[in-house]
Design a protein around this motif. Structure first.
Motif, mmCIF file in Angstrom:
data_model
loop_
_atom_site.group_PDB
_atom_site.id
_atom_site.type_symbol
_atom_site.label_atom_id
_atom_site.label_comp_id
_atom_site.label_asym_id
_atom_site.label_seq_id
_atom_site.Cartn_x
_atom_site.Cartn_y
_atom_site.Cartn_z
ATOM 1 N N LYS A 225 -11.210 2.329 2.261
ATOM 2 C CA LYS A 225 -10.810 0.932 2.469
ATOM 3 C C LYS A 225 -11.193 0.035 1.297
ATOM 4 N N ARG A 230 -5.894 2.089 -3.618
ATOM 5 C CA ARG A 230 -5.652 1.977 -2.180
ATOM 6 C C ARG A 230 -4.151 1.918 -1.915
ATOM 7 N N TYR A 231 -3.807 2.089 -0.655
ATOM 8 C CA TYR A 231 -2.425 1.883 -0.230
ATOM 9 C C TYR A 231 -2.298 0.480 0.370
ATOM 10 N N GLU A 232 -1.178 -0.167 0.089
ATOM 11 C CA GLU A 232 -0.924 -1.494 0.638
ATOM 12 C C GLU A 232 0.461 -1.539 1.277
ATOM 13 N N ASP A 234 3.664 -3.766 2.521
ATOM 14 C CA ASP A 234 4.394 -5.039 2.447
ATOM 15 C C ASP A 234 5.030 -5.256 3.813
ATOM 16 N N ASN A 259 -5.303 2.692 4.849
ATOM 17 C CA ASN A 259 -6.486 3.208 4.156
ATOM 18 C C ASN A 259 -7.487 3.821 5.118
ATOM 19 N N THR A 281 -2.278 0.300 -5.095
ATOM 20 C CA THR A 281 -2.745 -0.855 -5.869
ATOM 21 C C THR A 281 -2.415 -0.685 -7.345
ATOM 22 N N LYS A 284 1.299 -1.445 -7.784
ATOM 23 C CA LYS A 284 1.508 -2.880 -7.602
ATOM 24 C C LYS A 284 1.143 -3.635 -8.873
#
Length: 294
Positions: A225, A230-232, A234, A259, A281, A284
């Motif tokens: 986390k 990390r994964y985000e 949308d 996460n 991340t 992005k």
């Protein structure tokens, strides 16, 4: 050209194979049936990497941690703890998905066709706590509390549980050393039982060792986390189609907990998302840099 395209389409598998070859590729060790003991063995690699593997050119962080905790001279290592924290803070369980040799073994076993796979394991939610129990009891408490006549503890996880050590270290050494074969006993039979059980389960269940038993995965998962990688989600794009969850072999509900401590960053959810709503991340930041240069 076809080879290049295949590598691109299987980039994770290619990285797993390359990293395994780099960290366990000391061919003279296999030829001579001896453990490499050069200076690089003082360095840890991110994934499970048995010290006793004839091809290993570095050490496993879990094995190294037990060695320090069980030592009569040292009970704490800033290097090992710092190493685990830095790797965890940077990428979390990405190590499990991309850099662990035994993770590669399990992935390949799960690819064996014509065998019905088990997606939902009974009591899965509770079984996942086993790796934390193993971390606390076998990696930390037992090496600290049980010592021999000289005051040194034993690497209990390596000795009693680790199937990676048996596969990559124990079996090659025994096959090449008759003196070792003559002293085999109940302990080796127990370790072989665990290894064979993990192999059989890995054909039907995706990464059972990673899900339920691995103390290294338990450590890295705690950083998921908060890691830089990390994964985000949308949520303006996400339509909650649940395809990411269905595709995830670790059974993570990605659109709710991208996460999760169980996520190994394999990237399958990103590929299957129809709305491109899942990004890392790093990706992005790359997108933002592109936009700022336009």
């Amino acid at each position: 050209m076809n080879l290049i395209n295949k590598i691109k389409s299987n980039i994770r598998l290619s990285v797993q194979i390359l990293f395994t070859a780099l960290t366990n590729g000391y061919l003279l060790g296999y030829a001579n049936g001896k453990i490499y003991k050069g200076d690089s063995k003082q360095i840890c690699v991110p994934g499970l990497n048995c010290y006793s593997c004839p091809g290993a050119i570095a050490s496993c962080p879990i094995g190294s941690l037990q060695a320090v905790l069980g030592s009569r001279d040292f009970k704490f290592s800033f290097y090992i703890i710092g190493f685990l924290m830095i790797i965890g803070a940077f990428v979390g369980r990405f190590v499990c998905g991309w850099l662990c040799p035994f993770g590669l073994v399990q992935d390949l076993l799960y690819k064996i066709p014509l065998i019905k796979k088990i997606k939902e394991v009974p009591y899965d939610k509770y079984l996942r706590f086993l790796k934390y129990i193993i971390l606390i009891v076998f990696v930390i408490i037992l090496p600290l509390s049980i010592s021999n006549y000289s005051g040194d503890g034993k690497p209990w996880f390596c000795k009693l549980i680790c199937p990676s050590g048996t596969l990559l270290g124990g079996i090659p050494l025994i096959s090449m050393n008759s003196s070792l074969r003559r002293i085999l006993g109940p302990l080796f039979l127990w370790k072989m039982f665990i290894l064979i059980s993990i192999i059989v389960l890995s054909i039907k269940i995706y990464r059972p060792f990673c899900k339920y038993l691995c103390p290294l995965g338990a450590i890295y998962g705690l950083f998921n986390k908060y890691s830089l990688y990390r994964y985000e989600i949308d949520y303006d794009k996400c339509i909650k189609c649940d395809l990411c969850h269905k595709k995830c072999d670790m059974n993570v509900v990605v659109h709710e907990t991208p996460n999760s401590v169980e996520c190994i960053r394999c990237g399958k959810c990103i590929k299957v998302c129809p709305k491109n709503a899942i990004k890392t991340t790093f990706a992005k930041n790359i997108d933002l840099n592109k936009k700022s240069n336009v």
